[in-house]
Design a protein around this motif. Structure first.
Motif, PDB file in Angstrom:
ATOM      1  N   GLY A   1     -30.706   5.770  10.572  1.00 51.59           N
ATOM      2  CA  GLY A   1     -29.826   6.795  11.130  1.00 51.59           C
ATOM      3  C   GLY A   1     -29.245   7.739  10.106  1.00 51.59           C
ATOM      4  N   LEU A   2     -29.744   7.691   8.854  1.00 48.85           N
ATOM      5  CA  LEU A   2     -29.245   8.600   7.822  1.00 48.85           C
ATOM      6  C   LEU A   2     -30.027   9.904   7.889  1.00 48.85           C
ATOM      7  CD1 LEU A   2     -27.337   8.966   5.362  1.00 48.85           C
ATOM      8  CD2 LEU A   2     -29.268   8.281   3.947  1.00 48.85           C
ATOM      9  N   VAL A   3     -29.338  10.977   8.221  1.00 53.00           N
ATOM     10  CA  VAL A   3     -29.965  12.293   8.324  1.00 53.00           C
ATOM     11  C   VAL A   3     -29.143  13.297   7.513  1.00 53.00           C
ATOM     12  CG1 VAL A   3     -31.012  11.822  10.581  1.00 53.00           C
ATOM     13  CG2 VAL A   3     -28.734  12.832  10.469  1.00 53.00           C
ATOM     14  N   MET A   4     -29.627  14.512   7.438  1.00 51.85           N
ATOM     15  CA  MET A   4     -28.911  15.550   6.714  1.00 51.85           C
ATOM     16  C   MET A   4     -27.797  16.103   7.600  1.00 51.85           C
ATOM     17  SD  MET A   4     -30.519  15.720   3.773  1.00 51.85           S
ATOM     18  CE  MET A   4     -30.491  13.957   4.032  1.00 51.85           C
ATOM     19  N   GLY A   5     -26.638  16.284   7.013  1.00 55.69           N
ATOM     20  CA  GLY A   5     -25.504  16.815   7.745  1.00 55.69           C
ATOM     21  C   GLY A   5     -25.719  18.235   8.226  1.00 55.69           C
ATOM     22  N   ASN A   6     -26.610  18.955   7.589  1.00 56.27           N
ATOM     23  CA  ASN A   6     -26.912  20.330   7.980  1.00 56.27           C
ATOM     24  C   ASN A   6     -28.362  20.465   8.428  1.00 56.27           C
ATOM     25  OD1 ASN A   6     -27.829  19.799   5.401  1.00 56.27           O
ATOM     26  ND2 ASN A   6     -27.371  21.829   4.606  1.00 56.27           N
TER      27      ASN A   6
ATOM     28  N   ASN B   1     -25.605   7.407  13.754  1.00 54.93           N
ATOM     29  CA  ASN B   1     -25.515   6.256  14.644  1.00 54.93           C
ATOM     30  C   ASN B   1     -24.270   6.324  15.520  1.00 54.93           C
ATOM     31  OD1 ASN B   1     -27.917   4.838  13.884  1.00 54.93           O
ATOM     32  ND2 ASN B   1     -26.933   4.404  11.924  1.00 54.93           N
ATOM     33  N   PRO B   2     -24.267   5.572  16.642  1.00 55.60           N
ATOM     34  CA  PRO B   2     -23.106   5.588  17.544  1.00 55.60           C
ATOM     35  C   PRO B   2     -21.850   5.051  16.860  1.00 55.60           C
ATOM     36  CG  PRO B   2     -24.785   4.024  18.316  1.00 55.60           C
ATOM     37  CD  PRO B   2     -25.345   4.730  17.126  1.00 55.60           C
TER      38      PRO B   2
ATOM     39  N   ARG C   1     -19.611   2.671  17.047  1.00 57.12           N
ATOM     40  CA  ARG C   1     -19.327   1.281  16.705  1.00 57.12           C
ATOM     41  C   ARG C   1     -20.414   0.630  15.856  1.00 57.12           C
ATOM     42  NH1 ARG C   1     -16.866   2.725  20.695  1.00 57.12           N
ATOM     43  NH2 ARG C   1     -16.708   2.068  22.787  1.00 57.12           N
ATOM     44  N   ALA C   2     -21.391   1.385  15.433  1.00 58.63           N
ATOM     45  CA  ALA C   2     -22.458   0.842  14.579  1.00 58.63           C
ATOM     46  C   ALA C   2     -21.922   0.599  13.165  1.00 58.63           C
ATOM     47  CB  ALA C   2     -23.641   1.807  14.531  1.00 58.63           C
ATOM     48  N   ALA C   3     -22.665  -0.192  12.431  1.00 58.75           N
ATOM     49  CA  ALA C   3     -22.279  -0.473  11.042  1.00 58.75           C
ATOM     50  C   ALA C   3     -22.423   0.788  10.190  1.00 58.75           C
ATOM     51  CB  ALA C   3     -23.173  -1.575  10.475  1.00 58.75           C
ATOM     52  N   PRO C   4     -21.625   0.897   9.138  1.00 54.03           N
ATOM     53  CA  PRO C   4     -21.802   2.039   8.228  1.00 54.03           C
ATOM     54  C   PRO C   4     -23.134   1.928   7.493  1.00 54.03           C
ATOM     55  CG  PRO C   4     -20.146   0.527   7.369  1.00 54.03           C
ATOM     56  CD  PRO C   4     -20.549   0.007   8.716  1.00 54.03           C
ATOM     57  N   ILE C   5     -23.620   3.052   7.042  1.00 52.70           N
ATOM     58  CA  ILE C   5     -24.807   3.079   6.191  1.00 52.70           C
ATOM     59  C   ILE C   5     -24.312   3.033   4.749  1.00 52.70           C
ATOM     60  CG2 ILE C   5     -26.749   4.483   5.384  1.00 52.70           C
ATOM     61  CD1 ILE C   5     -26.929   5.607   8.244  1.00 52.70           C
ATOM     62  N   VAL C   6     -24.904   2.166   3.950  1.00 52.68           N
ATOM     63  CA  VAL C   6     -24.520   2.049   2.548  1.00 52.68           C
ATOM     64  C   VAL C   6     -25.606   2.683   1.696  1.00 52.68           C
ATOM     65  CG1 VAL C   6     -23.949   0.486   0.653  1.00 52.68           C
ATOM     66  CG2 VAL C   6     -23.235  -0.074   2.997  1.00 52.68           C
ATOM     67  N   ILE C   7     -25.210   3.655   0.900  1.00 53.47           N
ATOM     68  CA  ILE C   7     -26.124   4.308  -0.030  1.00 53.47           C
ATOM     69  C   ILE C   7     -25.869   3.720  -1.409  1.00 53.47           C
ATOM     70  CG2 ILE C   7     -26.778   6.493  -1.111  1.00 53.47           C
ATOM     71  CD1 ILE C   7     -25.908   7.894   1.460  1.00 53.47           C
TER      72      ILE C   7
ATOM     73  N   PRO D   1     -20.416   5.707  10.855  1.00 52.16           N
ATOM     74  CA  PRO D   1     -21.098   6.437  11.919  1.00 52.16           C
ATOM     75  C   PRO D   1     -20.225   7.563  12.479  1.00 52.16           C
ATOM     76  CG  PRO D   1     -20.781   4.120  12.528  1.00 52.16           C
ATOM     77  CD  PRO D   1     -20.215   4.310  11.166  1.00 52.16           C
ATOM     78  N   GLN D   2     -20.832   8.706  12.673  1.00 53.92           N
ATOM     79  CA  GLN D   2     -20.202   9.888  13.257  1.00 53.92           C
ATOM     80  C   GLN D   2     -19.090  10.483  12.397  1.00 53.92           C
ATOM     81  OE1 GLN D   2     -21.405  11.362  16.209  1.00 53.92           O
ATOM     82  NE2 GLN D   2     -23.029   9.885  15.794  1.00 53.92           N
TER      83      GLN D   2
END
Length: 163
Positions: A82-87, A108-109, A111-117, A47-48
């Motif tokens: 919470g997966l969005v485009m960086g641009n 995501n904030p 302390r949230a869990a990472p998103i796994v692709i 996150p972030q």
């Protein structure tokens, strides 16, 4: 389904695309095709953390300078995970013929869990759009006016009554 008004050449850069299935419009009313994450192993996005570039495994030749393509997030992934485009939106110009990459960001904030692709996961969508190229005419004043004029952000109100 009616035929597309134009054809776009696609070059498969990652041969796994053939196994996963060529990107296509998922329903008759779909406006965009889904793009796969052409990665070799699951990828965690903290996150972030800074946005990462994910290869799509595809390159396109639009052959028409009045066309472009937009790389956009998949609505469900942005809303649910919470997966969005960086641009925000990626613009693919008609004269770009290299591999399309997806700029992915975990909004995501901290302390949230990472998103796994996962390899082969559909993580973005590509929409072909028309392009109007304007000729800019410098003027001292506009030859016509509008009701809004130069009213900027919030100038038309925020409530149902326009207040």
């Amino acid at each position: 389904m009616t035929a597309s008004p134009f054809a776009v050449d696609v070059k498969i850069i990652d041969p796994r695309i053939r196994d996963w299935g060529m990107p296509s419009y998922q329903t008759q009313g779909s406006a965009a095709i889904d793009l796969f994450a052409c990665i070799d192993a699951p990828k965690e996005i903290a996150p972030q953390a800074p946005a990462v570039l994910i290869p799509s495994g595809l390159a396109f030749y639009m052959g028409d300078q009045s066309c472009a393509a937009l790389v956009m997030p998949r609505s469900g992934l942005g809303h649910k995970k919470g997966l969005v485009m960086g641009n925000n939106v990626g613009l693919i110009d008609a004269d770009y013929t290299g591999e399309v990459f997806i700029s992915a960001w975990n909004r995501n904030p901290p302390r949230a869990a990472p998103i796994v692709i996962e390899p082969g996961e559909r993580i973005a969508q590509l929409m072909f759009v028309p392009v109007l190229r304007a000729t800019l005419n410098e003027v001292e004043t506009f030859s016509n006016s509008t009701e809004r004029g130069a009213g900027g952000f919030g100038s038309t109100g925020s409530g149902a009554t326009g207040a």
